[in-house]
Motif scaffolding. Sequence first.
Motif, PDB file in Angstrom:
ATOM      1  N   GLN A 164       0.837  -1.187   0.000  1.00 28.87           N
ATOM      2  CA  GLN A 164       0.000   0.000   0.000  1.00 28.87           C
ATOM      3  C   GLN A 164       0.880   1.248   0.000  1.00 28.87           C
ATOM      4  N   GLN A 165       0.590   2.178  -0.890  1.00 33.23           N
ATOM      5  CA  GLN A 165       1.419   3.374  -0.984  1.00 33.23           C
ATOM      6  C   GLN A 165       1.258   4.238   0.253  1.00 33.23           C
ATOM      7  N   PRO A 348       6.772   5.553  -6.117  1.00 33.65           N
ATOM      8  CA  PRO A 348       6.511   4.142  -6.454  1.00 33.65           C
ATOM      9  C   PRO A 348       6.554   3.269  -5.217  1.00 33.65           C
ATOM     10  N   GLY A 349       5.568   2.392  -5.080  1.00 32.02           N
ATOM     11  CA  GLY A 349       5.556   1.473  -3.953  1.00 32.02           C
ATOM     12  C   GLY A 349       6.610   0.389  -4.122  1.00 32.02           C
ATOM     13  N   HIS A 449       6.263  -1.608 -12.677  1.00 31.70           N
ATOM     14  CA  HIS A 449       5.907  -0.193 -12.669  1.00 31.70           C
ATOM     15  C   HIS A 449       5.546   0.213 -14.091  1.00 31.70           C
ATOM     16  N   PRO A 450       4.609   1.144 -14.262  1.00 35.65           N
ATOM     17  CA  PRO A 450       4.138   1.484 -15.616  1.00 35.65           C
ATOM     18  C   PRO A 450       5.247   2.040 -16.483  1.00 35.65           C
ATOM     19  N   LEU A 451       5.086   1.870 -17.788  1.00 34.68           N
ATOM     20  CA  LEU A 451       6.085   2.355 -18.737  1.00 34.68           C
ATOM     21  C   LEU A 451       6.260   3.864 -18.634  1.00 34.68           C
ATOM     22  N   GLY A 528      -1.014  -1.674  -9.626  1.00 39.81           N
ATOM     23  CA  GLY A 528      -1.115  -0.829  -8.449  1.00 39.81           C
ATOM     24  C   GLY A 528      -2.343   0.050  -8.416  1.00 39.81           C
ATOM     25  N   PHE A 529      -3.010   0.246  -9.577  1.00 40.04           N
ATOM     26  CA  PHE A 529      -4.161   1.147  -9.611  1.00 40.04           C
ATOM     27  C   PHE A 529      -5.418   0.466 -10.136  1.00 40.04           C
TER      28      PHE A 529
END
Length: 695
Positions: A164-165, A348-349, A449-451, A528-529
């Motif tokens: 969790q962030q 970033p988590g 993690h997203p690009l 994550g989202f």
Amino acid sequence: MSRHQSQGVVLTGYQSNAELLPQTGLCGGSTSSCPPVPDRESDVLSRKTGQYSLQQNQNAQHEEDKYGLSSATGGTGTSSTDSSLLLNSSSAAHPGSQPSTSLKPYSSHSLNSRRKQPTCQRSFSQDSLDELEMDDYWKEIENIKSSGGGPGRGGDGESQEEEQQKIPEEGEHEEAWLTEAGLARLFDDSLAADDQEEDSAVFLSTLTRTQAAAVQRRVSSYQQTLQRQRKRQHFPDVRDIFRPLEKDEEPPNLKDTTAETETELNVEVAFSEQALSYRDNNQRLKVTSSLNSTDDKLPNFKLLRDKTGQTKVGDLSPLDMRKVHRLVLVEMTALFDTAGIDVKANKPGRVKSKESGVFAVPLTTVLDQDQRRAPGTRVPLILQKLISHVEEEGLDTEGLLRIPGSTTRVKLLCEELDSSFYDGTFQWKRVKQHDAASLLKQFIRDLPHPLLTVEYINAFIAVNKLPTKKQQLHAMNLLVLLLPEANRDTLKALVEFFQRVIDQQAKNKMSLNNVSVVMAPSIFIFKGFRSKVTEQQELSMATGTASIVRLLIRYQNLLWTIPKFILTQVRQQNMVNQRKLYKERAVLKLLKKITIDRPVDKTIPEESAQGFIRVQAPQFSKISMVIQLTEDLQAADVLTRFLSQDSSVSVKKDDLCLYESGGNIKERCLDGETYMKDLFQLNPAAEWVIKTAQR
């Protein structure tokens, strides 16, 4: 009602953009080619286009500020302006819950058959995202859900878990921003000058009015936070760093950008200064949200001609690129500030991800594996292979990228590629084209993690809030430059591939809009989202992210360039540092007849003073040659002349580059259309070197 309040938005009404039409005759009498007709009630509930009326509740502004992106101009009540809340809402709306590993489904996204046009017809419009094209977005969401997310999600989800962030503390955003901009000394006096790449004063001295205001705003905010926390500790007053303009003092003169045509891009004046001029001239700042508005069209932008040459990503030395990053960060923030948009980077988590394989592995880890096998690799080998395999089968296949592969086959292929891709034993001949396209999308989607990075993905979505397409393009240019090198190079390979697909749209029925819509979920939606979001937020994300992908593809030739005003600021910093270093050396060596004010151009060669330059080529048998500067001499002409005089050179002209080295730049690979005389006047102390391009 409570669920809507937790998201900060209340839906008060809906106006559809589509009319209910009878099914008869829509698909040429063929019932098999059309989807089943839902009842009227379910069709209305399942619509993902139209206009919602929004009412911002009392907690909305608090949620925006708390989780990273807010607009100082206030809510406009449109779907496009709410899209920036979506990425944070997944973890922010329910802070105590664990992130979900799957999307919240809407069962009837792909069943909207009652449209003005039949779903079996494809749209070739490049101007706007119509209702039928957005249906492909929801189908893609359902495909992602049905696939289970692939390795790292679903069955193997235990190997990748995102914590969790943590909610940023007050002042943490400003501290992180100033640190990334290399201005940590503005809030931490304990840092020595040697701890940073260069003295902050040199950097600050080159900032424009809007850039300085952006820095000042964050220094002030950070100081106010610390003063509340530690009242007795002394911090430098922001007024000691930035001198405000006197009442009678005029701001710097800017080129009148209003006189330019809409399609011309001025890269000599800071984008934020142009935006400020636009705001002052128009006295209003609103973004329309209609999917088919005139502003949704994409103009044919072009750069104003620069005789000193265009600078692309990869043309500059790493030292100068670090200066570019700092300047671009400040400029991007200043540009959003002019629109009243406060963009705050997410943290970033921590992710427990796989350390080997090709799917669900961090991008840097994949590249490390690749570079051990193929030194110099900049784009993941698995992605290169998937792209080449799709192209080998032909880009004229109808529905390419839109039609999914077999879920079962794709899952098995993922597992096999993870275990045997690097062994060279994988059998590519049995991979069907649509399966390869699905694997490509899954590779992007499964990155831990997203690009576009957790730090900047909100800023990419916030681009839609800027008032003009020109400002949106400016912001996209800056954001692309801010991406880490691995992400930026991988994204470039993707959009180049997408363009090649679009070039065959007459056969494959995949226009710019179609490709943008089907690729947006893979680029923007990630683990994550993927939590609980409202239907309105899904709508905002669909249209907003598809628009961003459109810009990335349509203007890719412009987005990977470094604006001239940024390069000018880099040159100014180098000149200040050079003068400072020269003075220090002069004092330390106690050389007679050398004063601290001695001009730097003392080292200009005699040939240059007489209108000639000496071009060196230490890698080749012809070490150097003297060339006369003329009005029409270009960098490409210098290379041609060199190759004609040295027949032993086996390197192709396209693999060679004429470099500008020294003076007010560290090193820069010159554009072939650079006019040498104009560049020499800009940097007379430079040396000119021909060598193999290092891109």
